[in-house]
Design a protein around this motif. Sequence first.
Motif, PDB file in Angstrom:
ATOM      1  N   ILE A  57      14.621   8.855   3.294  1.00  0.00           N
ATOM      2  CA  ILE A  57      12.980  10.052   2.191  1.00  0.00           C
ATOM      3  C   ILE A  57      12.409   9.181   1.689  1.00  0.00           C
ATOM      4  CG2 ILE A  57      11.975  11.588   1.296  1.00  0.00           C
ATOM      5  CD1 ILE A  57      12.086  12.829   4.051  1.00  0.00           C
ATOM      6  N   VAL A  58      11.377   8.569   1.281  1.00  0.00           N
ATOM      7  CA  VAL A  58      10.789   8.169   0.672  1.00  0.00           C
ATOM      8  C   VAL A  58       9.346   8.158  -0.274  1.00  0.00           C
ATOM      9  CG1 VAL A  58       9.703   6.649   2.077  1.00  0.00           C
ATOM     10  CG2 VAL A  58      10.038   5.529  -0.286  1.00  0.00           C
ATOM     11  N   GLU A  59       9.420   8.331  -1.579  1.00  0.00           N
ATOM     12  CA  GLU A  59       8.479   9.174  -2.171  1.00  0.00           C
ATOM     13  C   GLU A  59       7.461   7.801  -1.785  1.00  0.00           C
ATOM     14  OE1 GLU A  59       4.909   9.229  -3.922  1.00  0.00           O
ATOM     15  OE2 GLU A  59       6.374   7.790  -5.193  1.00  0.00           O
ATOM     16  N   GLU A  60       6.086   8.160  -1.734  1.00  0.00           N
ATOM     17  CA  GLU A  60       4.711   7.454  -1.030  1.00  0.00           C
ATOM     18  C   GLU A  60       4.847   5.930  -2.026  1.00  0.00           C
ATOM     19  OE1 GLU A  60       0.771   6.724   1.685  1.00  0.00           O
ATOM     20  OE2 GLU A  60       0.901   8.441  -0.394  1.00  0.00           O
ATOM     21  N   SER A  61       4.179   5.987  -3.209  1.00  0.00           N
ATOM     22  CA  SER A  61       4.356   5.302  -4.033  1.00  0.00           C
ATOM     23  C   SER A  61       5.104   4.174  -4.152  1.00  0.00           C
ATOM     24  CB  SER A  61       3.736   5.186  -5.398  1.00  0.00           C
ATOM     25  OG  SER A  61       4.491   6.498  -6.154  1.00  0.00           O
ATOM     26  N   PHE A  62       6.477   4.734  -4.220  1.00  0.00           N
ATOM     27  CA  PHE A  62       7.539   3.678  -4.464  1.00  0.00           C
ATOM     28  C   PHE A  62       7.916   3.371  -3.150  1.00  0.00           C
ATOM     29  CE2 PHE A  62      12.473   3.085  -4.136  1.00  0.00           C
ATOM     30  CZ  PHE A  62      12.680   2.498  -5.062  1.00  0.00           C
ATOM     31  N   GLY A  63       7.155   3.410  -1.927  1.00  0.00           N
ATOM     32  CA  GLY A  63       7.476   3.267  -0.667  1.00  0.00           C
ATOM     33  C   GLY A  63       6.508   1.836  -0.766  1.00  0.00           C
ATOM     34  N   GLN A  64       5.439   1.836  -1.107  1.00  0.00           N
ATOM     35  CA  GLN A  64       4.007   0.883  -1.277  1.00  0.00           C
ATOM     36  C   GLN A  64       4.336   0.170  -2.349  1.00  0.00           C
ATOM     37  OE1 GLN A  64       1.188   3.851  -2.096  1.00  0.00           O
ATOM     38  NE2 GLN A  64       0.666   3.743  -0.612  1.00  0.00           N
ATOM     39  N   ALA A  65       5.565   0.243  -3.131  1.00  0.00           N
ATOM     40  CA  ALA A  65       5.907  -1.190  -4.150  1.00  0.00           C
ATOM     41  C   ALA A  65       6.850  -1.467  -3.728  1.00  0.00           C
ATOM     42  CB  ALA A  65       6.179  -0.087  -5.313  1.00  0.00           C
ATOM     43  N   LEU A  66       8.036  -1.074  -3.204  1.00  0.00           N
ATOM     44  CA  LEU A  66       8.730  -1.767  -1.851  1.00  0.00           C
ATOM     45  C   LEU A  66       8.494  -3.019  -1.662  1.00  0.00           C
ATOM     46  CD1 LEU A  66      11.812  -2.277  -2.124  1.00  0.00           C
ATOM     47  CD2 LEU A  66      12.412  -0.010   0.502  1.00  0.00           C
ATOM     48  N   ALA A  67       6.976  -2.894  -1.113  1.00  0.00           N
ATOM     49  CA  ALA A  67       6.831  -3.703   0.438  1.00  0.00           C
ATOM     50  C   ALA A  67       6.324  -4.665  -0.457  1.00  0.00           C
ATOM     51  CB  ALA A  67       6.015  -2.727   1.537  1.00  0.00           C
ATOM     52  N   GLN A  68       5.763  -4.292  -1.470  1.00  0.00           N
ATOM     53  CA  GLN A  68       4.757  -5.679  -2.201  1.00  0.00           C
ATOM     54  C   GLN A  68       5.619  -6.951  -2.573  1.00  0.00           C
ATOM     55  OE1 GLN A  68       2.839  -3.110  -5.316  1.00  0.00           O
ATOM     56  NE2 GLN A  68       2.139  -4.539  -5.732  1.00  0.00           N
ATOM     57  N   LEU A  69       7.273  -6.151  -2.822  1.00  0.00           N
ATOM     58  CA  LEU A  69       8.607  -6.635  -3.085  1.00  0.00           C
ATOM     59  C   LEU A  69       8.915  -7.358  -1.514  1.00  0.00           C
ATOM     60  CD1 LEU A  69      10.349  -5.033  -5.473  1.00  0.00           C
ATOM     61  CD2 LEU A  69       9.111  -6.625  -5.944  1.00  0.00           C
ATOM     62  N   CYS A  70       8.278  -7.370  -0.305  1.00  0.00           N
ATOM     63  CA  CYS A  70       8.787  -8.340   0.317  1.00  0.00           C
ATOM     64  C   CYS A  70       7.921  -8.786   1.460  1.00  0.00           C
ATOM     65  CB  CYS A  70       9.119  -6.708   1.571  1.00  0.00           C
ATOM     66  SG  CYS A  70       9.943  -5.545   1.506  1.00  0.00           S
ATOM     67  N   PHE A  71       8.535 -10.319   1.306  1.00  0.00           N
ATOM     68  CA  PHE A  71       8.020 -11.610   1.462  1.00  0.00           C
ATOM     69  C   PHE A  71       8.637 -11.956   2.715  1.00  0.00           C
ATOM     70  CE2 PHE A  71       9.999 -13.078  -1.576  1.00  0.00           C
ATOM     71  CZ  PHE A  71      10.426 -14.633  -1.202  1.00  0.00           C
ATOM     72  N   GLY A  72       8.265 -13.180   3.290  1.00  0.00           N
ATOM     73  CA  GLY A  72       8.605 -14.190   4.857  1.00  0.00           C
ATOM     74  C   GLY A  72       8.690 -13.803   5.806  1.00  0.00           C
ATOM     75  N   GLY A  73       8.013 -12.710   6.012  1.00  0.00           N
ATOM     76  CA  GLY A  73       7.810 -12.067   7.524  1.00  0.00           C
ATOM     77  C   GLY A  73       6.235 -11.235   7.717  1.00  0.00           C
ATOM     78  N   THR A  74       6.031 -10.635   8.411  1.00  0.00           N
ATOM     79  CA  THR A  74       4.308 -10.204   7.987  1.00  0.00           C
ATOM     80  C   THR A  74       4.023  -8.915   7.602  1.00  0.00           C
ATOM     81  OG1 THR A  74       4.135 -10.887  10.742  1.00  0.00           O
ATOM     82  CG2 THR A  74       2.411  -9.422   9.982  1.00  0.00           C
ATOM     83  N   PRO A  75       3.258  -8.972   6.457  1.00  0.00           N
ATOM     84  CA  PRO A  75       2.917  -7.622   5.601  1.00  0.00           C
ATOM     85  C   PRO A  75       2.377  -6.437   6.969  1.00  0.00           C
ATOM     86  CG  PRO A  75       1.851  -9.533   5.510  1.00  0.00           C
ATOM     87  CD  PRO A  75       2.622 -10.078   6.387  1.00  0.00           C
ATOM     88  N   GLY A  76       2.968  -5.212   6.209  1.00  0.00           N
ATOM     89  CA  GLY A  76       3.338  -3.992   6.986  1.00  0.00           C
ATOM     90  C   GLY A  76       4.241  -3.769   8.190  1.00  0.00           C
ATOM     91  N   TYR A  77       5.184  -4.977   7.900  1.00  0.00           N
ATOM     92  CA  TYR A  77       6.138  -4.732   9.959  1.00  0.00           C
ATOM     93  C   TYR A  77       7.322  -5.074   8.759  1.00  0.00           C
ATOM     94  CZ  TYR A  77       2.458  -5.189  12.984  1.00  0.00           C
ATOM     95  OH  TYR A  77       1.725  -5.081  13.627  1.00  0.00           O
ATOM     96  N   TYR A  78       7.652  -4.977   7.796  1.00  0.00           N
ATOM     97  CA  TYR A  78       9.131  -4.639   7.114  1.00  0.00           C
ATOM     98  C   TYR A  78      10.154  -3.451   6.997  1.00  0.00           C
ATOM     99  CZ  TYR A  78       7.672  -9.265   4.762  1.00  0.00           C
ATOM    100  OH  TYR A  78       7.220 -10.259   4.302  1.00  0.00           O
ATOM    101  N   PHE A  79       9.049  -2.104   7.582  1.00  0.00           N
ATOM    102  CA  PHE A  79       9.493  -1.251   7.091  1.00  0.00           C
ATOM    103  C   PHE A  79       8.383  -0.016   7.590  1.00  0.00           C
ATOM    104  CE2 PHE A  79       9.048  -1.098   2.330  1.00  0.00           C
ATOM    105  CZ  PHE A  79       8.767  -0.396   2.125  1.00  0.00           C
ATOM    106  N   TRP A  80       8.053   0.922   8.424  1.00  0.00           N
ATOM    107  CA  TRP A  80       7.303   2.186   8.640  1.00  0.00           C
ATOM    108  C   TRP A  80       7.081   2.811   7.735  1.00  0.00           C
ATOM    109  CZ3 TRP A  80       6.412   0.834  13.757  1.00  0.00           C
ATOM    110  CH2 TRP A  80       6.328   0.204  14.285  1.00  0.00           C
ATOM    111  N   MET A  81       5.760   4.116   6.878  1.00  0.00           N
ATOM    112  CA  MET A  81       5.959   5.401   6.620  1.00  0.00           C
ATOM    113  C   MET A  81       4.878   6.185   7.174  1.00  0.00           C
ATOM    114  SD  MET A  81       5.766   4.627   2.782  1.00  0.00           S
ATOM    115  CE  MET A  81       4.584   3.468   2.289  1.00  0.00           C
ATOM    116  N   LEU A  82       5.929   7.356   8.029  1.00  0.00           N
ATOM    117  CA  LEU A  82       5.471   8.345   8.769  1.00  0.00           C
ATOM    118  C   LEU A  82       5.602   9.913   8.111  1.00  0.00           C
ATOM    119  CD1 LEU A  82       7.553   7.688  11.742  1.00  0.00           C
ATOM    120  CD2 LEU A  82       5.667   6.586  11.442  1.00  0.00           C
TER     121      LEU A  82
END
Length: 363
Positions: free
Chosen positions: A321-346
Amino acid sequence: MSNTSPEDLLHRMMTMSEHDLSDLTSAVNAANLGAAVTMATAAGSAKDILWQQLVRAGWLVAITDVCIERTNLFKVHQTGVTPLRRLTSELYSRRQQQILTEINENLQMQSPRERRFKLLVPSNSSYLGISGKVGSTPDTGILTGSRQGCARNCLPRYINDLTFTVARPEGSREQLQNFYLVEESPGYFFILSSILADFLRQQFDPSDIQIAPVQLRHSNGAAVEERYFAVKILKTVDCIDPENSFGRRIPWGDDRLPFTECTVSYDLEQSVAADFANVGKEQYVSYPDSTEQVFNVRLRESNIALGDRLFYPALWPGFLIVEESFGQALAQLCFGGTPGYYFWMLDLENVCEGHRQLRIALR
């Protein structure tokens, strides 16, 4: 050779988007592996201005024997591989530190009323090849006749014997990411660059996270220079309301039952109990362990402390379980791949259908 300093180049690159810089990063990585990649950009664009500067620095070569209207072509000069790798590495390090500062400031100001929780699940689009020795898992199939397994409560004990290799689909460039999610079916752990691993380390008490160095290699077998780590979240919160959460016993079933009626329980043999037991020392208990089995999840949010932003629910060890704003922050830190595909939040409502629709929309 241009008088433009690396600091001037970094300043320009800091104003550009990750998308604008992705061609250069991929071309540099390809050149480092001995491959030549042609980069194209519109004449006069931000990329064109930067790449012309890199040509004057002697790090890129302008391709002039091919003419495409309003388009300029470039490739990496062999002498530019090392300085460009240093430059892009420093760029992403600074960007991540900048984002980290903003994230920490925002998290400190967050109110409990602003929190919204979601499931963090793999997108199944960032692959790592994995090889090496593996260990045993509970043989639940002998009891159930199905493939339903048990989620591990720690990193694999044999993690040091595994080699992870960056996938390179045929006909495409290698994409070295700083974030990978490794599925264990059920359960998962992360493979992260040192900066991302340190970011997560700072969010947890030492007893709530497990981190171990791993061997990560390029697709040609060469070791990745940056250090990478396997990261397993150990934090568990008793927050599921099982009477008001609904799922089904098997993914293709027609039943709709409260979690209390579609829970599995196994008594574990001693050789696997330490790594899989989540109730006492020898028992494994889990609510439905695939998104196809879950309709909606009701949380007892009063049980979730303000600092709990990423965790496993008690008796649901296959899902984070992830708190949404924390998940968005984690996604901001990801690079090298395709944005939006590192992980998904449902969303926690209509999980199985939401996951199905997301896979259709983003495939």
